[in-house]
Design a protein around this motif. Structure first.
Motif, PDB file in Angstrom:
ATOM      1  N   TYR A   1       0.828  -1.253  -0.110  1.00 11.90           N
ATOM      2  CA  TYR A   1       0.170   0.049  -0.098  1.00 11.90           C
ATOM      3  C   TYR A   1       0.822   1.223   0.000  1.00 11.90           C
ATOM      4  O   TYR A   1       2.046   1.317   0.418  1.00 11.90           O
ATOM      5  N   CYS A   2       0.382   2.394  -0.387  1.00 11.37           N
ATOM      6  CA  CYS A   2       1.000   3.700  -0.504  1.00 11.37           C
ATOM      7  C   CYS A   2       0.547   4.331   0.856  1.00 11.37           C
ATOM      8  O   CYS A   2      -0.248   3.764   1.659  1.00 11.37           O
TER       9      CYS A   2
ATOM     10  N   CYS B   1       4.855   5.415  -2.372  1.00 13.68           N
ATOM     11  CA  CYS B   1       4.423   4.156  -2.307  1.00 13.68           C
ATOM     12  C   CYS B   1       5.649   3.339  -2.292  1.00 13.68           C
ATOM     13  O   CYS B   1       6.287   3.104  -3.107  1.00 13.68           O
TER      14      CYS B   1
ATOM     15  N   ALA C   1      -2.954   4.904  -3.844  1.00 10.87           N
ATOM     16  CA  ALA C   1      -2.937   6.217  -3.528  1.00 10.87           C
ATOM     17  C   ALA C   1      -3.981   7.168  -3.844  1.00 10.87           C
ATOM     18  O   ALA C   1      -4.055   8.405  -3.901  1.00 10.87           O
TER      19      ALA C   1
END
Lengths: 108, 118
Positions: free
Chosen positions: B32-33, B52, B102
């Motif tokens: 995940y970002c 990220c 994001a």
């Protein structure tokens, strides 16, 4: 930048009322829209993603709809714990991501 | 369970720098970002930028361009945001949030108040 315009900026409603908030984008954003709830002195919480999908664990009285430029967020039966400010957020254009100015919801 | 915990209150003078940390747990950090959002007193939410970990890609808002550095440390599953040349209008609560692509922010930290004042 894509501008997000929410209305109303504030509203008062009674427990049990249906509440509707609208969000209009300055250009088409497909369904790339999320809704967040922020209670006083708390971090925002994701409620709806991709315009109409309910985040896991969020009560079913919350819903969202819309496509393109016009979006709606609805609380089907207002509860006291729903007092908060609600924000829409677009991500069609990721730079920058933009939020609506917020809608403050109070109990009448 | 997913947890996101930020560092504490900061008070800085104009022109100084601040570094806010965002410690995560309960998920695979590199999947995940991390997005940073700020909220000036009594105001709405403003996107600051994202990083990220899986790609190293970052992006940020124009009004912090050149003043902000976002980094991550996968060994401690912690993200950092450093903001330099602080101005009074940088005064805000800074939030970090786990981000799907994001774009969608599903778990948020508790926020870090950064006050810039002489």
């Amino acid at each position: 930048d894509i501008q997000m315009t929410q209305s109303p900026s504030s509203l008062s409603a009674s427990v049990g009322d249906k509440v509707t908030i609208t969000c209009q984008a300055s250009q088409g954003i497909s369904n790339y829209l999320n809704w967040y709830q922020q209670k006083p002195s708390q971090a925002p919480k994701l409620l709806i993603y991709d315009a109409s999908n309910l985040e896991t664990g969020v009560p079913s009285r919350f819903s969202g709809s819309g496509y393109g430029r016009h979006f709606t967020f609805t609380i089907s039966s207002l509860q006291p714990e729903d007092i908060a400010t609600y924000y829409c957020q677009q991500y069609e254009n990721r730079t920058p991501i933009t939020f609506g100015q917020g809608t403050r919801l109070d109990i009448k | 369970q997913v947890q996101v915990v930020q560092s504490g209150v900061e008070v800085k003078k104009p022109g100084a720098s601040v570094k806010v940390s965002c410690k995560t747990s309960g998920y695979t950090f590199t999947n995940y970002c991390i997005t940073w959002v700020r909220q000036a007193p009594g105001q709405g939410l403003e996107w600051v930028g994202y990083i990220c970990p899986y790609s190293g890609k970052t992006n940020n808002a124009q009004n912090v361009q050149g003043r902000v550095t976002m980094t991550t440390d996968p060994s401690t599953t912690t993200a950092y945001m450093e903001l330099r040349s602080l101005r009074s209008d940088d005064t805000a609560v800074y939030y970090c949030a786990r981000s799907l692509g994001a774009t969608t922010f599903d778990y948020w930290g508790q926020g870090t108040l950064v006050t810039v004042s002489s």
